[in-house]
Design an enzyme around this catalytic site. Structure first.
Site, mmCIF file in Angstrom:
data_model
loop_
_atom_site.group_PDB
_atom_site.id
_atom_site.type_symbol
_atom_site.label_atom_id
_atom_site.label_comp_id
_atom_site.label_asym_id
_atom_site.label_seq_id
_atom_site.Cartn_x
_atom_site.Cartn_y
_atom_site.Cartn_z
ATOM 1 C CE LYS A 183 19.897 41.485 -45.995
ATOM 2 N NZ LYS A 183 20.791 42.048 -46.616
ATOM 3 C CD GLU A 219 28.501 38.540 -49.914
ATOM 4 O OE1 GLU A 219 27.330 38.684 -50.513
ATOM 5 O OE2 GLU A 219 28.624 38.695 -48.621
HETATM 6 N N1 PLP Z 1 25.178 39.739 -49.953
HETATM 7 C C1 PLP Z 1 25.018 40.819 -49.267
HETATM 8 C C2 PLP Z 1 26.280 41.176 -48.224
HETATM 9 C C3 PLP Z 1 23.753 41.402 -49.157
HETATM 10 O O1 PLP Z 1 23.460 42.341 -48.353
HETATM 11 C C4 PLP Z 1 22.700 40.985 -50.093
HETATM 12 C C5 PLP Z 1 21.578 41.538 -49.735
HETATM 13 O O2 PLP Z 1 20.602 40.911 -49.109
HETATM 14 C C6 PLP Z 1 23.091 39.733 -50.973
HETATM 15 C C7 PLP Z 1 24.291 39.315 -51.036
HETATM 16 C C8 PLP Z 1 21.825 39.461 -51.875
HETATM 17 O O3 PLP Z 1 20.941 38.394 -51.088
HETATM 18 P P1 PLP Z 1 19.596 38.311 -51.341
HETATM 19 O O4 PLP Z 1 19.500 37.860 -53.005
HETATM 20 O O5 PLP Z 1 18.852 37.472 -50.704
HETATM 21 O O6 PLP Z 1 18.912 39.690 -51.702
HETATM 22 C C1 COI Z 2 19.086 43.844 -50.131
HETATM 23 O O1 COI Z 2 19.446 43.336 -51.490
HETATM 24 O O2 COI Z 2 17.706 43.329 -50.095
HETATM 25 C C2 COI Z 2 19.713 44.315 -49.255
HETATM 26 O O3 COI Z 2 19.574 43.972 -48.151
HETATM 27 C C3 COI Z 2 21.037 44.915 -49.847
HETATM 28 C C4 COI Z 2 20.983 46.236 -49.103
HETATM 29 C C5 COI Z 2 22.005 46.104 -47.846
HETATM 30 C C6 COI Z 2 20.646 47.439 -49.605
#
Ligand code: PLP
Ligand code: COI
Length: 339
Positions: A183, A219
């Site tokens: 990330k 994604e």
């Molecule tokens: N994919 C991307 C590119 C993201 O920025 C996020 C956000 O965090 C997710 C997926 C979803 O991940 P999570 O469920 O851990 O928030």
């Molecule tokens: C999240 O789902 O927490 C993310 O980080 C998504 C975001 C880039 C807004």
């Protein structure tokens, strides 16, 4: 409690009272600092500004009807922050420091945790940046780990109502052996142009394909993709996808509900065979998808023909929210109760 319209909050920046910071200098993390300023003082040659040494996280805190405050699966976010930092050669904040800072910033801003039942949460945004100067392309020697928080509503303005997404083939958010699985800020910079174009063309987000051959689903913007086929939950597997903690939780919930779970490459053609599809993530929670349009070929895939989310997406959404808000038994121990 402040006079805030909790039920109509956007997903955006919201000024709260305090944030927390910690510097990594001379090979070690220092003391936790509390600040009431929204600004940081940064060296103009900091590697975050030149060479993209930046990683972030996103978590949510919920106030339950029982009055308890719960943080969802923070250990997974702490681990992912470490993997992200490691991937771009930054100092990794230890899990203990992550937890201490997270609890401190939640307690300091407790009045900004939304009341239950309005679809809002306190969003936690931890970030690590290379704060030390370099001019050669090298990692910094100094890092700054910070956490700020703010109350938010749903990421897509539709909330749990179905959205339209656009498949693009002329942009990728990451390279095949790049940084898609962590990330880091650069992935999001790369997604801004196609996302802006998709918004202007009437879509909520972009569905990226695998960056090698554009044959598989990757994604859905800042969220993972899933599809439901009969009693099976299917989600793409690829090195360029960010391993979503929401998706991981939904796979477990699907199993708990007696469903089969498949994590494997999902070919574009397979979109025809799903009964329901959606995007999932901390910010997005579950966003059901009603229409997917391939911008290049013009091909359309339609779901939610009655205009509403499908029954399985709805069940998954309600179960996830129920656990997060303390209404459904947290049998996997995902919540940390803030005392
Ligand atoms: N994919 C991307 C590119 C993201 O920025 C996020 C956000 O965090 C997710 C997926 C979803 O991940 P999570 O469920 O851990 O928030
Ligand atoms: C999240 O789902 O927490 C993310 O980080 C998504 C975001 C880039 C807004």
């Amino acid at each position: 409690m402040e006079n805030i319209d909790w039920g109509n909050l956007p997903f955006g920046y919201f000024k709260t009272d305090y944030n927390v910071r910690c510097y990594y200098r001379n090979g070690k993390w220092g003391d936790i600092e509390v600040s009431d300023s929204e600004y940081i003082n940064i060296h103009m040659a900091a590697t975050a500004l030149h060479y993209g040494q930046e990683a972030f996280e996103g978590m949510k805190v919920f106030r339950g009807k029982d009055g308890k405050i719960r943080v969802f699966r923070w250990e997974e976010n702490a681990k992912r922050m470490q993997r992200s930092c490691n991937g771009i050669m930054m100092a990794e904040p230890p899990a203990k420091l992550f937890k201490q800072m997270m609890l401190k910033v939640i307690k300091l801003n407790e009045k900004h945790i939304p009341p239950p039942g309005l679809g809002a949460a306190l969003y936690i945004r931890p970030l690590t940046i290379g704060s030390g100067p370099q001019v050669g392309v090298k990692p910094a020697e100094e890092y700054l780990f910070m956490i700020f928080v703010g109350p938010v509503g749903p990421y897509f303005k539709e909330g749990f109502s179905p959205v339209n997404v656009q498949i693009v083939t002329d942009y990728d958010r990451t390279a095949p052996n790049g940084t898609g699985h962590i990330k880091v800020g650069g992935n999001y910079a790369a997604s801004l142009r196609p996302a802006d174009r998709a918004h202007k063309e009437g879509f909520s987000t972009v569905l990226f394909l695998d960056s090698k051959n554009h044959q598989y689903i990757d994604e859905a913007g800042p969220a993972n993709f899933f599809g439901i086929k009969g009693n099976t939950y299917v989600t793409p597997d690829s090195h360029t996808i960010l391993p979503s903690i929401t998706n991981m939780s939904l796979r477990q919930i699907a199993k708990d509900l007696g469903m089969t779970v498949e994590k494997r490459p999902v070919a574009l053609d397979e979109l025809e065979s799903f009964d329901e599809v959606g995007a999932c993530g901390t910010a997005a929670v579950i966003s059901p998808i009603k229409k997917i349009v391939n911008r290049e070929s013009g091909k359309e895939y339609n779901y939610c023909l009655n205009g509403k989310a499908g029954p399985i997406s709805t069940k998954l959404y309600q179960t996830l929210k129920g656990i997060q808000e303390g209404e459904i038994e947290d049998k996997h121990g995902w919540n940390l109760i803030v005392e």
